[in-house]
Scaffold this motif. Structure first.
Motif, mmCIF file in Angstrom:
data_model
loop_
_atom_site.group_PDB
_atom_site.id
_atom_site.type_symbol
_atom_site.label_atom_id
_atom_site.label_comp_id
_atom_site.label_asym_id
_atom_site.label_seq_id
_atom_site.Cartn_x
_atom_site.Cartn_y
_atom_site.Cartn_z
ATOM 1 N N ARG A 29 3.719 61.293 -45.541
ATOM 2 C CA ARG A 29 2.767 60.440 -46.149
ATOM 3 C C ARG A 29 2.378 60.221 -48.092
ATOM 4 O O ARG A 29 2.458 59.599 -48.926
ATOM 5 C CB ARG A 29 0.775 59.755 -45.429
ATOM 6 C CG ARG A 29 1.441 59.086 -44.584
ATOM 7 C CD ARG A 29 -0.195 58.750 -44.317
ATOM 8 N NE ARG A 29 -1.050 59.741 -43.923
ATOM 9 C CZ ARG A 29 -1.081 60.493 -42.310
ATOM 10 N NH1 ARG A 29 0.169 60.027 -41.692
ATOM 11 N NH2 ARG A 29 -1.711 61.432 -42.157
ATOM 12 N N ASP A 30 2.264 61.303 -48.727
ATOM 13 C CA ASP A 30 2.172 62.095 -49.485
ATOM 14 C C ASP A 30 3.371 61.422 -50.899
ATOM 15 O O ASP A 30 4.051 61.082 -51.211
ATOM 16 C CB ASP A 30 1.866 63.841 -49.747
ATOM 17 C CG ASP A 30 -0.212 63.510 -49.544
ATOM 18 O OD1 ASP A 30 -0.471 62.605 -49.608
ATOM 19 O OD2 ASP A 30 -0.213 64.928 -49.072
ATOM 20 N N ALA A 31 4.348 61.957 -49.760
ATOM 21 C CA ALA A 31 5.957 62.174 -50.145
ATOM 22 C C ALA A 31 6.188 60.404 -50.521
ATOM 23 O O ALA A 31 6.937 59.959 -51.085
ATOM 24 C CB ALA A 31 6.915 62.873 -49.353
ATOM 25 N N LEU A 32 6.424 59.616 -49.501
ATOM 26 C CA LEU A 32 6.109 58.591 -49.235
ATOM 27 C C LEU A 32 5.427 57.213 -50.284
ATOM 28 O O LEU A 32 5.652 56.664 -50.778
ATOM 29 C CB LEU A 32 6.216 58.119 -48.492
ATOM 30 C CG LEU A 32 7.308 58.232 -47.622
ATOM 31 C CD1 LEU A 32 6.799 57.750 -45.772
ATOM 32 C CD2 LEU A 32 8.533 57.261 -47.398
ATOM 33 N N THR A 38 4.670 52.505 -47.516
ATOM 34 C CA THR A 38 4.011 53.344 -46.513
ATOM 35 C C THR A 38 4.847 54.076 -44.475
ATOM 36 O O THR A 38 6.231 53.752 -45.098
ATOM 37 C CB THR A 38 3.104 52.772 -45.432
ATOM 38 O OG1 THR A 38 3.505 51.569 -44.679
ATOM 39 C CG2 THR A 38 1.706 51.470 -46.539
ATOM 40 N N MET A 39 4.374 55.273 -44.263
ATOM 41 C CA MET A 39 5.198 55.426 -43.211
ATOM 42 C C MET A 39 5.910 54.041 -42.486
ATOM 43 O O MET A 39 7.077 53.677 -41.754
ATOM 44 C CB MET A 39 4.469 56.071 -42.476
ATOM 45 C CG MET A 39 4.711 57.590 -42.651
ATOM 46 S SD MET A 39 3.669 59.208 -42.052
ATOM 47 C CE MET A 39 4.241 58.299 -39.954
ATOM 48 N N ALA A 108 16.300 56.295 -51.653
ATOM 49 C CA ALA A 108 15.321 57.410 -51.900
ATOM 50 C C ALA A 108 14.498 58.242 -51.204
ATOM 51 O O ALA A 108 14.661 59.232 -51.074
ATOM 52 C CB ALA A 108 14.780 56.360 -53.162
ATOM 53 N N VAL A 109 13.959 56.860 -50.114
ATOM 54 C CA VAL A 109 13.338 57.509 -49.126
ATOM 55 C C VAL A 109 13.671 58.956 -48.566
ATOM 56 O O VAL A 109 13.277 59.644 -47.875
ATOM 57 C CB VAL A 109 12.892 56.518 -48.481
ATOM 58 C CG1 VAL A 109 12.276 56.521 -46.974
ATOM 59 C CG2 VAL A 109 11.654 55.704 -48.596
ATOM 60 N N ASP A 110 15.551 58.708 -47.833
ATOM 61 C CA ASP A 110 15.919 59.361 -47.219
ATOM 62 C C ASP A 110 15.707 60.718 -48.255
ATOM 63 O O ASP A 110 15.582 61.915 -47.746
ATOM 64 C CB ASP A 110 17.702 59.187 -46.892
ATOM 65 C CG ASP A 110 17.831 58.392 -46.061
ATOM 66 O OD1 ASP A 110 16.822 57.875 -44.922
ATOM 67 O OD2 ASP A 110 18.961 57.847 -45.752
#
Length: 146
Positions: A29-32, A38-39, A108-110
């Motif tokens: 969650r912090d990384a996203l 959100t997750m 970017a998420v990956d």
């Protein structure tokens, strides 16, 4: 009658997994958060990576309530990351697709999630990580690993 021995405190696998899951979830969650996702929204994007999906199929893939998916899609559409179009074969249905910005966001998420995994599992060898992944898949879907 002898009582059965109790496991040491916090040694039950379910408790350990829940504890580590809480830690992993917080880190993800912090990384996203840096991407503004959100997750649930990130997971929705990943389900669209292979191409457009009708909204009902997306509900089934994600295993969410239709109203929850609508809220996520409204958010993602507002960010310009997905588009919804009427299905030409059935005007009652919507087809959901990544936009070019959505594809960039997914990359970017990956990247962020790969870095998070590297941090979370730094003490494991690549073989151990692969083994853990197989074991977790087996726990969540016992038929998946024969």
């Amino acid at each position: 009658m002898a009582s059965s021995p109790r496991s040491a405190p916090m040694a039950q696998l379910g408790v350990l997994l829940a504890n580590r899951g809480t830690l992993a979830g917080a880190r993800v969650r912090d990384a996203l958060a840096g991407s503004g996702l959100t997750m649930r929204s990130a997971f929705t994007l990943t389900q669209l990576a292979d191409g457009p999906v009708n909204q009902q199929a997306l509900i089934d893939l994600l295993g969410v309530d239709p109203s929850a998916l609508v809220a996520v899609l409204n958010e993602l559409e507002g960010l310009g990351l997905v588009s919804r179009q009427r299905d030409p074969a059935d005007r009652r249905r919507h087809i959901v697709a990544l936009t070019p910005d959505g594809t960039r966001a997914l990359h970017a998420v990956d990247s962020v999630l790969n870095k998070t995994d590297d941090d979370l599992f730094a003490t494991l060898s690549p073989t151990e990580r692969a083994h853990l992944e197989r074991l977790l898949a087996k726990v969540t879907d016992p038929g998946a690993c024969g």
